[in-house]
Design a protein around this motif. Structure first.
Motif, PDB file in Angstrom:
ATOM      1  N   GLU A  44      35.972  -2.465  12.528  1.00 25.17           N
ATOM      2  CA  GLU A  44      35.548  -3.659  11.783  1.00 25.17           C
ATOM      3  C   GLU A  44      34.069  -3.963  11.979  1.00 25.17           C
ATOM      4  N   LEU A  45      33.396  -3.200  12.818  1.00 25.56           N
ATOM      5  CA  LEU A  45      31.978  -3.427  13.079  1.00 25.56           C
ATOM      6  C   LEU A  45      31.131  -2.758  12.014  1.00 25.56           C
ATOM      7  N   ASP A  46      29.944  -3.320  11.775  1.00 32.47           N
ATOM      8  CA  ASP A  46      29.040  -2.645  10.853  1.00 32.47           C
ATOM      9  C   ASP A  46      28.108  -1.714  11.631  1.00 32.47           C
ATOM     10  N   VAL A  47      27.345  -0.943  10.904  1.00 33.80           N
ATOM     11  CA  VAL A  47      26.488   0.083  11.503  1.00 33.80           C
ATOM     12  C   VAL A  47      25.521  -0.523  12.521  1.00 33.80           C
ATOM     13  N   GLU A  48      24.921  -1.649  12.180  1.00 33.61           N
ATOM     14  CA  GLU A  48      23.941  -2.275  13.072  1.00 33.61           C
ATOM     15  C   GLU A  48      24.559  -2.702  14.396  1.00 33.61           C
ATOM     16  N   GLN A  49      25.788  -3.200  14.366  1.00 35.76           N
ATOM     17  CA  GLN A  49      26.452  -3.625  15.596  1.00 35.76           C
ATOM     18  C   GLN A  49      26.728  -2.435  16.513  1.00 35.76           C
ATOM     19  N   VAL A  50      27.178  -1.329  15.942  1.00 30.36           N
ATOM     20  CA  VAL A  50      27.437  -0.131  16.752  1.00 30.36           C
ATOM     21  C   VAL A  50      26.138   0.375  17.367  1.00 30.36           C
ATOM     22  N   GLN A  51      25.085   0.435  16.566  1.00 36.00           N
ATOM     23  CA  GLN A  51      23.802   0.898  17.075  1.00 36.00           C
ATOM     24  C   GLN A  51      23.263  -0.044  18.148  1.00 36.00           C
ATOM     25  N   GLU A  52      23.439  -1.334  17.948  1.00 36.52           N
ATOM     26  CA  GLU A  52      23.008  -2.321  18.939  1.00 36.52           C
ATOM     27  C   GLU A  52      23.725  -2.110  20.269  1.00 36.52           C
ATOM     28  N   TYR A  53      25.022  -1.863  20.206  1.00 34.01           N
ATOM     29  CA  TYR A  53      25.793  -1.663  21.432  1.00 34.01           C
ATOM     30  C   TYR A  53      25.369  -0.385  22.152  1.00 34.01           C
ATOM     31  N   LEU A  54      25.195   0.703  21.403  1.00 34.48           N
ATOM     32  CA  LEU A  54      24.781   1.960  22.020  1.00 34.48           C
ATOM     33  C   LEU A  54      23.387   1.838  22.622  1.00 34.48           C
ATOM     34  N   PHE A  55      22.488   1.114  21.958  1.00 39.97           N
ATOM     35  CA  PHE A  55      21.152   0.881  22.506  1.00 39.97           C
ATOM     36  C   PHE A  55      21.237   0.074  23.796  1.00 39.97           C
ATOM     37  N   LEU A  56      22.107  -0.933  23.815  1.00 34.42           N
ATOM     38  CA  LEU A  56      22.305  -1.743  25.013  1.00 34.42           C
ATOM     39  C   LEU A  56      22.782  -0.883  26.178  1.00 34.42           C
ATOM     40  N   LEU A  57      23.706   0.050  25.907  1.00 29.34           N
ATOM     41  CA  LEU A  57      24.187   0.941  26.967  1.00 29.34           C
ATOM     42  C   LEU A  57      23.063   1.788  27.529  1.00 29.34           C
ATOM     43  N   GLN A  58      22.235   2.332  26.645  1.00 26.08           N
ATOM     44  CA  GLN A  58      21.123   3.159  27.112  1.00 26.08           C
ATOM     45  C   GLN A  58      20.130   2.342  27.907  1.00 26.08           C
TER      46      GLN A  58
END
Length: 58
Positions: free
Chosen positions: A11-25
């Motif tokens: 249910e997430l959009d592309v920006e949310q997924v990218q934001e989360y992966l960036f946060l992990l890095q």
């Protein structure tokens, strides 16, 4: 990812997924980044399973 945003990953959009992966890095203090890779690979599997595009991971 689901716990972070409070909804299932499909249910997430592309920006949310990218934001989360960036946060992990960003918060990772180890050079191996194993957790990040597992999250990215798990997300890739979910996208393939659901028939969604890989643009979430670019």
């Amino acid at each position: 990812m689901a716990l972070h945003f409070g909804k299932i990953p499909t249910e997430l959009d592309v920006e949310q997924v990218q934001e989360y992966l960036f946060l992990l890095q960003k918060r990772s203090k180890t050079p191996s980044q194993t957790y990040f890779k597992h999250c990215a690979y798990g997300t890739r599997f979910l996208l393939k399973f659901e028939g969604l595009p890989y643009e979430y991971l670019h």
